[in-house]
Design a protein around this motif. Structure first.
Motif, PDB file in Angstrom:
ATOM      1  N   PRO A 156       0.832  -1.211   0.000  1.00 62.55           N
ATOM      2  CA  PRO A 156       0.000   0.000   0.000  1.00 62.55           C
ATOM      3  C   PRO A 156       0.859   1.250   0.000  1.00 62.55           C
ATOM      4  N   CYS A 167      -1.752   0.026  -7.091  1.00 64.79           N
ATOM      5  CA  CYS A 167      -1.589  -0.926  -5.991  1.00 64.79           C
ATOM      6  C   CYS A 167      -2.887  -1.092  -5.209  1.00 64.79           C
ATOM      7  N   HIS A 168      -3.543   0.020  -4.928  1.00 60.40           N
ATOM      8  CA  HIS A 168      -4.770  -0.048  -4.144  1.00 60.40           C
ATOM      9  C   HIS A 168      -5.890  -0.733  -4.924  1.00 60.40           C
ATOM     10  N   LEU A 171      -5.343  -4.425  -4.596  1.00 54.95           N
ATOM     11  CA  LEU A 171      -5.746  -4.899  -3.274  1.00 54.95           C
ATOM     12  C   LEU A 171      -7.263  -4.949  -3.134  1.00 54.95           C
ATOM     13  N   THR A 177      -2.531  -9.837  -2.291  1.00 58.04           N
ATOM     14  CA  THR A 177      -2.214  -9.938  -0.870  1.00 58.04           C
ATOM     15  C   THR A 177      -1.447  -8.700  -0.436  1.00 58.04           C
ATOM     16  N   LEU A 178      -1.897  -8.053   0.628  1.00 59.46           N
ATOM     17  CA  LEU A 178      -1.215  -6.865   1.140  1.00 59.46           C
ATOM     18  C   LEU A 178       0.042  -7.293   1.886  1.00 59.46           C
TER      19      LEU A 178
END
Length: 273
Positions: A156, A167-168, A171, A177-178
């Motif tokens: 994040p 990236c967000h 997610l 997977t964070l």
């Protein structure tokens, strides 16, 4: 391709460790370099695309930790592109590996970069996306990673940064997977049940060492004002002699103090609640 036995390579679109890169680096470059070095130190090979920014930080991070790193080119391995990374590529050719599907002399073209991304995903056990704008080549690699059954991870970023958008979205919408550190990456791609990330440590407070009945008496005290022994005993579900004994122990431990009408929490106990 693995740096050490029983370890598989990871695609990291930019990642450092014992010998860190400068602290003044922007967020993505710092995270990329540090994560790559930490992973390389633990025997994982870092794979990236050799581009400016995140990719280059990943390669440099792995090299700083004396770990293996692989750059996958969209052109011939004898054509340094981007030219600004010529020194990095020379060091990687000496200490690690440069690979390409294209023959020597091939010049970079846009289509070749998209094709190259599938190779990066295929060579790795998992892909970590650190920064990606809405339209980013890293998202192409992420898509290939999912198509090939690899583990997709994302770090994040700052909420308002355009480099966090990709990236967000991974997610929120793509099931990525964070991850925030090497242990979480290794847990995601490592051996089931063997490479688990340690649980984050939480501070141990004095109240954490109290037995069940003593803690029940402490919880029975109001946040404000005082309560008598009988009231505390009833709320804690204990008989009066037991509650009286626990009240004395809590007073000796600095949790309670006498007050008109019974007992009350000390100022320190209120802060630790």
């Amino acid at each position: 391709m693995a740096a050490r036995p029983r370890r598989s390579p990871l695609r990291l679109p930019a990642f450092g460790g014992p010998r860190r890169l400068p602290r003044g680096l922007p967020y993505g470059l710092r995270v990329s370099a540090d994560l790559a070095a930490d992973l390389a130190t633990q025997g994982w090979t870092v794979i990236s695309g050799g581009a400016l920014g995140i990719d280059a930080a990943a390669h440099r991070g792995a090299l700083a930790a004396d770990g293996p790193t692989v750059a996958v080119f969209a052109n011939g391995v004898d054509v340094p592109y981007p030219a600004a990374n010529d020194g990095l590529f020379a060091e990687m050719a000496r200490r690690s590996l440069l690979v390409s599907e294209s023959p020597p002399g091939t010049q970079p073209q846009r289509l070749r970069f998209l094709v190259r991304n599938r190779v990066i995903a295929a060579l790795s056990r998992g892909t970590v996306v650190i920064e990606a704008e809405r339209r980013s080549g890293a998202l192409s690699t992420a898509t290939w990673s999912q198509k090939l059954g690899r583990v997709l991870m994302a770090v994040p970023g700052p909420v308002g940064a355009r480099t966090s958008v990709g990236c967000h979205r991974l997610l929120r919408e793509e099931g990525a997977t964070l991850v925030t550190g090497p242990e979480e990456v290794i847990e995601a791609v490592g051996r089931i049940g063997a490479d688990l990330a340690p649980q984050p440590e939480t501070p141990v407070l004095p109240r954490d060492r109290l037995d069940r009945e003593t803690l029940a008496v402490l919880e029975a005290l109001p946040a404000r004002g005082a309560a008598g022994p009988a009231q505390v005993a009833a709320k804690a579900g204990l008989d009066l002699p037991t509650a009286n004994g626990k009240l004395g122990l809590l007073a000796a431990g600095g949790f309670l103090e006498r007050a008109p009408g019974g007992w009350r929490l000390t100022p320190a106990a209120k802060q630790r609640r």
